[in-house]
Design a protein around this motif. Structure first.
Motif, PDB file in Angstrom:
ATOM      1  N   HIS A   1       7.025  10.848   6.714  1.00 40.31           N
ATOM      2  CA  HIS A   1       5.812  10.713   5.906  1.00 40.31           C
ATOM      3  C   HIS A   1       5.816  11.715   4.761  1.00 40.31           C
ATOM      4  N   GLY A   2       6.232  12.951   5.071  1.00 43.35           N
ATOM      5  CA  GLY A   2       6.302  13.951   4.016  1.00 43.35           C
ATOM      6  C   GLY A   2       7.281  13.559   2.934  1.00 43.35           C
ATOM      7  N   ALA A   3       8.431  13.027   3.326  1.00 43.43           N
ATOM      8  CA  ALA A   3       9.432  12.597   2.339  1.00 43.43           C
ATOM      9  C   ALA A   3       8.912  11.425   1.527  1.00 43.43           C
ATOM     10  N   THR A   4       8.161  10.510   2.167  1.00 43.77           N
ATOM     11  CA  THR A   4       7.605   9.354   1.455  1.00 43.77           C
ATOM     12  C   THR A   4       6.583   9.794   0.421  1.00 43.77           C
ATOM     13  N   VAL A   5       5.739  10.771   0.777  1.00 42.97           N
ATOM     14  CA  VAL A   5       4.738  11.278  -0.157  1.00 42.97           C
ATOM     15  C   VAL A   5       5.406  11.935  -1.361  1.00 42.97           C
ATOM     16  N   ILE A   6       6.443  12.722  -1.101  1.00 41.84           N
ATOM     17  CA  ILE A   6       7.157  13.395  -2.186  1.00 41.84           C
ATOM     18  C   ILE A   6       7.825  12.374  -3.104  1.00 41.84           C
TER      19      ILE A   6
ATOM     20  N   SER B   1       0.817  -1.218   0.000  1.00 38.86           N
ATOM     21  CA  SER B   1       0.000   0.000   0.000  1.00 38.86           C
ATOM     22  C   SER B   1       0.848   1.263   0.000  1.00 38.86           C
ATOM     23  N   GLY B   2       2.129   1.130   0.368  1.00 38.82           N
ATOM     24  CA  GLY B   2       2.996   2.295   0.445  1.00 38.82           C
ATOM     25  C   GLY B   2       2.878   3.072   1.739  1.00 38.82           C
ATOM     26  N   VAL B   3       1.973   2.652   2.625  1.00 40.13           N
ATOM     27  CA  VAL B   3       1.836   3.331   3.926  1.00 40.13           C
ATOM     28  C   VAL B   3       3.034   2.955   4.803  1.00 40.13           C
ATOM     29  N   PRO B   4       3.731   3.941   5.367  1.00 41.18           N
ATOM     30  CA  PRO B   4       4.914   3.624   6.177  1.00 41.18           C
ATOM     31  C   PRO B   4       4.572   2.829   7.432  1.00 41.18           C
TER      32      PRO B   4
END
Length: 315
Positions: free
Chosen positions: A301-306, A165-168
């Motif tokens: 989380h912000g870095a993962t979204v980017i 899912s890509g959720v950390p």
């Protein structure tokens, strides 16, 4: 002196038996003599915080220190979990994982340990201490890592986590829980393929577990934490001299960041999780620890979204 000798003669055989039997759980898991437990007691949720129907910012698994002996949070661990839930409602938090039981069997629920708890409560802690060294032993470490990594993956699925899912997934570990957190990385990557963030709080571990599949490890420590410092002394893999160890490879790769939470101690009234010890800015040690953990998760989380948006753009 006589009282000490009497205590030693009474408890010594029990400690010897514990040392000999400490490997039983991991061997029972490997031989499939027993099936790891998955169900929780009535009234205990698989996760707290954000609802699973819309993807939370992250799933946080809290791996407690040696005081963990039941499904519910320990006293100190419970305070930290409550502070995290209050400060970051976007997280979905799991606290039921048994770091010191490859069979996911809470220590306090076993009949023999219930009897011992009423008579020699210290043995409950010693049991978990021995399990840390079993998890660190190169003969049992791969099997122990697979067992607890699988336990965490199972509990995440039951809490609503979807693989790919890509959720950390954040593994927040206190003290000896750090040994288990590092060991679970490979199995979690294999089963869930999730972004993995590790945060150790006074982490006591041998530095031998491969962190290749972890995005980053944040080490929260203090110059007053003697127990965390002891781990850096007694385990050669933590020494800079052993450049080929997993810990030192991860450090050279820029995967480890150290954050100082001075003057916190490992345990006691001035511990990382103390709600009464105050800092010059008026916050308690507990507040600062929770704020630090939340800030690190939100930044990740912000870095993962980017990174995800960039990857979609490339496609």
């Amino acid at each position: 002196m006589n009282d000490f000798l009497l205590w030693a003669f009474a408890v010594g055989p029990v400690l010897l038996a514990e040392a000999l039997l400490a490997r039983y759980e991991v061997l029972a898991y490997g031989a499939r003599w027993r099936t790891p437990l998955t169900d929780l007691p009535p009234g205990v949720p698989y996760a707290r915080g954000a609802a699973p129907d819309s993807p939370p910012a992250a799933y946080l698994v809290y791996l407690d220190g040696i005081g963990k002996r039941r499904v519910r949070d320990s006293r100190d661990g419970g305070q930290l979990v409550k502070a995290l839930l209050a400060g970051a409602p976007e997280l979905r938090v799991l606290g039921q994982v048994q770091p010191y039981s490859p069979l996911a069997d809470p220590l306090a629920d076993r009949p023999v340990w219930k009897w011992l708890r009423r008579r020699i409560g210290l043995l409950l802690f010693l049991h978990n201490v021995v399990q840390i060294f079993v998890a660190a032993d190169h003969r049992y470490r791969p099997l122990y890592n697979r067992a607890v990594g699988s336990q965490i993956a199972t509990q995440l699925r039951l809490a609503g986590y979807r693989p790919d899912s890509g959720v950390p997934v954040v593994l927040l570990s206190y003290s000896g829980g750090a040994q288990v957190a590092g060991g679970a990385v490979a199995e979690l990557h294999r089963q869930l393929r999730s972004p993995l963030l590790l945060i150790t709080l006074g982490g006591f571990h041998n530095g031998a577990n491969d962190l290749t599949h972890a995005d980053h490890l944040h080490r929260l420590t203090s110059t007053s934490d003697r127990i965390e410092r002891l781990g850096t002394w007694i385990f050669p893999q933590r020494w800079r001299l052993f450049r080929g160890s997993a810990w030192n490879r991860a450090d050279r790769a820029g995967k480890i960041t150290t954050h100082r939470l001075d003057p916190a101690t490992h345990v006691g009234p001035r511990s990382y999780i103390s709600p009464t010890a105050e800092l010059p800015d008026g916050r308690s040690h507990l507040d600062r620890t929770a704020d630090t953990v939340i800030a690190l998760i939100r930044a990740h989380h912000g870095a993962t979204v980017i990174a995800g948006a960039t990857e979609e753009g490339v496609r």
